[in-house]
Design a protein around this motif. Structure first.
Motif, PDB file in Angstrom:
ATOM      1  N   LEU A   1       0.833  -1.196   0.000  1.00  0.00           N
ATOM      2  CA  LEU A   1       0.000   0.000   0.000  1.00  0.00           C
ATOM      3  C   LEU A   1       0.873   1.253   0.000  1.00  0.00           C
ATOM      4  O   LEU A   1       0.572   2.235  -0.685  1.00  0.00           O
ATOM      5  CB  LEU A   1      -0.929   0.009   1.215  1.00  0.00           C
ATOM      6  CG  LEU A   1      -2.104  -0.951   1.175  1.00  0.00           C
ATOM      7  CD1 LEU A   1      -2.779  -1.014   2.537  1.00  0.00           C
ATOM      8  CD2 LEU A   1      -3.095  -0.549   0.108  1.00  0.00           C
TER       9      LEU A   1
ATOM     10  N   ILE B   1      -0.510  -1.583  -4.651  1.00  0.00           N
ATOM     11  CA  ILE B   1      -1.932  -1.851  -4.471  1.00  0.00           C
ATOM     12  C   ILE B   1      -2.646  -0.503  -4.513  1.00  0.00           C
ATOM     13  O   ILE B   1      -2.275   0.424  -3.790  1.00  0.00           O
ATOM     14  CB  ILE B   1      -2.220  -2.561  -3.128  1.00  0.00           C
ATOM     15  CG1 ILE B   1      -1.585  -3.946  -3.111  1.00  0.00           C
ATOM     16  CG2 ILE B   1      -3.725  -2.683  -2.882  1.00  0.00           C
ATOM     17  CD1 ILE B   1      -1.777  -4.708  -1.820  1.00  0.00           C
TER      18      ILE B   1
ATOM     19  N   ALA C   1      -4.824   2.439  -3.673  1.00  0.00           N
ATOM     20  CA  ALA C   1      -5.535   2.900  -2.479  1.00  0.00           C
ATOM     21  C   ALA C   1      -5.282   4.387  -2.312  1.00  0.00           C
ATOM     22  O   ALA C   1      -4.360   4.948  -2.906  1.00  0.00           O
ATOM     23  CB  ALA C   1      -5.054   2.144  -1.245  1.00  0.00           C
TER      24      ALA C   1
ATOM     25  N   TYR D   1      -5.963   3.826   5.237  1.00  0.00           N
ATOM     26  CA  TYR D   1      -6.046   3.621   3.802  1.00  0.00           C
ATOM     27  C   TYR D   1      -7.494   3.357   3.415  1.00  0.00           C
ATOM     28  O   TYR D   1      -8.231   2.683   4.144  1.00  0.00           O
ATOM     29  CB  TYR D   1      -5.193   2.425   3.370  1.00  0.00           C
ATOM     30  CG  TYR D   1      -3.713   2.709   3.364  1.00  0.00           C
ATOM     31  CD1 TYR D   1      -3.127   3.356   2.285  1.00  0.00           C
ATOM     32  CD2 TYR D   1      -2.915   2.327   4.419  1.00  0.00           C
ATOM     33  CE1 TYR D   1      -1.773   3.607   2.265  1.00  0.00           C
ATOM     34  CE2 TYR D   1      -1.557   2.585   4.414  1.00  0.00           C
ATOM     35  CZ  TYR D   1      -0.998   3.228   3.326  1.00  0.00           C
ATOM     36  OH  TYR D   1       0.349   3.485   3.312  1.00  0.00           O
TER      37      TYR D   1
ATOM     38  N   LEU E   1      -9.581   1.569   0.413  1.00  0.00           N
ATOM     39  CA  LEU E   1      -9.516   0.684  -0.747  1.00  0.00           C
ATOM     40  C   LEU E   1     -10.888   0.661  -1.397  1.00  0.00           C
ATOM     41  O   LEU E   1     -11.895   0.444  -0.731  1.00  0.00           O
ATOM     42  CB  LEU E   1      -9.120  -0.733  -0.325  1.00  0.00           C
ATOM     43  CG  LEU E   1      -7.789  -0.879   0.402  1.00  0.00           C
ATOM     44  CD1 LEU E   1      -7.664  -2.273   0.977  1.00  0.00           C
ATOM     45  CD2 LEU E   1      -6.659  -0.600  -0.536  1.00  0.00           C
ATOM     46  N   TYR E   2     -10.931   0.885  -2.712  1.00  0.00           N
ATOM     47  CA  TYR E   2     -12.192   0.850  -3.439  1.00  0.00           C
ATOM     48  C   TYR E   2     -12.346  -0.503  -4.119  1.00  0.00           C
ATOM     49  O   TYR E   2     -11.398  -1.023  -4.711  1.00  0.00           O
ATOM     50  CB  TYR E   2     -12.254   1.979  -4.464  1.00  0.00           C
ATOM     51  CG  TYR E   2     -12.264   3.341  -3.807  1.00  0.00           C
ATOM     52  CD1 TYR E   2     -13.420   3.808  -3.181  1.00  0.00           C
ATOM     53  CD2 TYR E   2     -11.126   4.128  -3.765  1.00  0.00           C
ATOM     54  CE1 TYR E   2     -13.435   5.042  -2.558  1.00  0.00           C
ATOM     55  CE2 TYR E   2     -11.140   5.370  -3.150  1.00  0.00           C
ATOM     56  CZ  TYR E   2     -12.298   5.816  -2.547  1.00  0.00           C
ATOM     57  OH  TYR E   2     -12.311   7.036  -1.932  1.00  0.00           O
TER      58      TYR E   2
ATOM     59  N   LEU F   1      -9.738  -2.448  -6.622  1.00  0.00           N
ATOM     60  CA  LEU F   1      -9.098  -3.649  -6.077  1.00  0.00           C
ATOM     61  C   LEU F   1      -9.386  -4.869  -6.947  1.00  0.00           C
ATOM     62  O   LEU F   1      -8.487  -5.680  -7.212  1.00  0.00           O
ATOM     63  CB  LEU F   1      -9.577  -3.884  -4.649  1.00  0.00           C
ATOM     64  CG  LEU F   1      -8.771  -4.838  -3.792  1.00  0.00           C
ATOM     65  CD1 LEU F   1      -7.324  -4.401  -3.705  1.00  0.00           C
ATOM     66  CD2 LEU F   1      -9.359  -4.932  -2.410  1.00  0.00           C
TER      67      LEU F   1
END
Length: 67
Positions: free
Chosen positions: A10, A15, A17, A24, A26-27, A31
């Protein structure tokens, strides 16, 4: 995946984000797209997709004398 590896990925941006503050975000759609592109065993293609890939990869034109 260990938490340390997750936070490392991340942090370096491998990844997708966002980090608006301490946490963080995350969608789901980003993802899912990232998981599909980084899959070790790709999803098998359908027959139509496989034929399209074969036709797109064919660079030579047929010789009209052999028809």
């Amino acid at each position: 995946m260990p938490m340390a590896t997750l936070y490392m990925k991340l942090g370096n941006g491998s990844i997708p984000a966002t980090k608006p503050g301490k946490r963080y975000c995350l969608y789901q759609d980003e993802l899912d797209k990232w998981l599909e592109t980084n899959r070790k065993n790709p999803v098998p293609l359908t027959a139509e997709e496989e034929n399209a890939a074969i036709l797109a990869g064919n660079k030579r034109k047929p010789n009209p004398l052999n028809w």
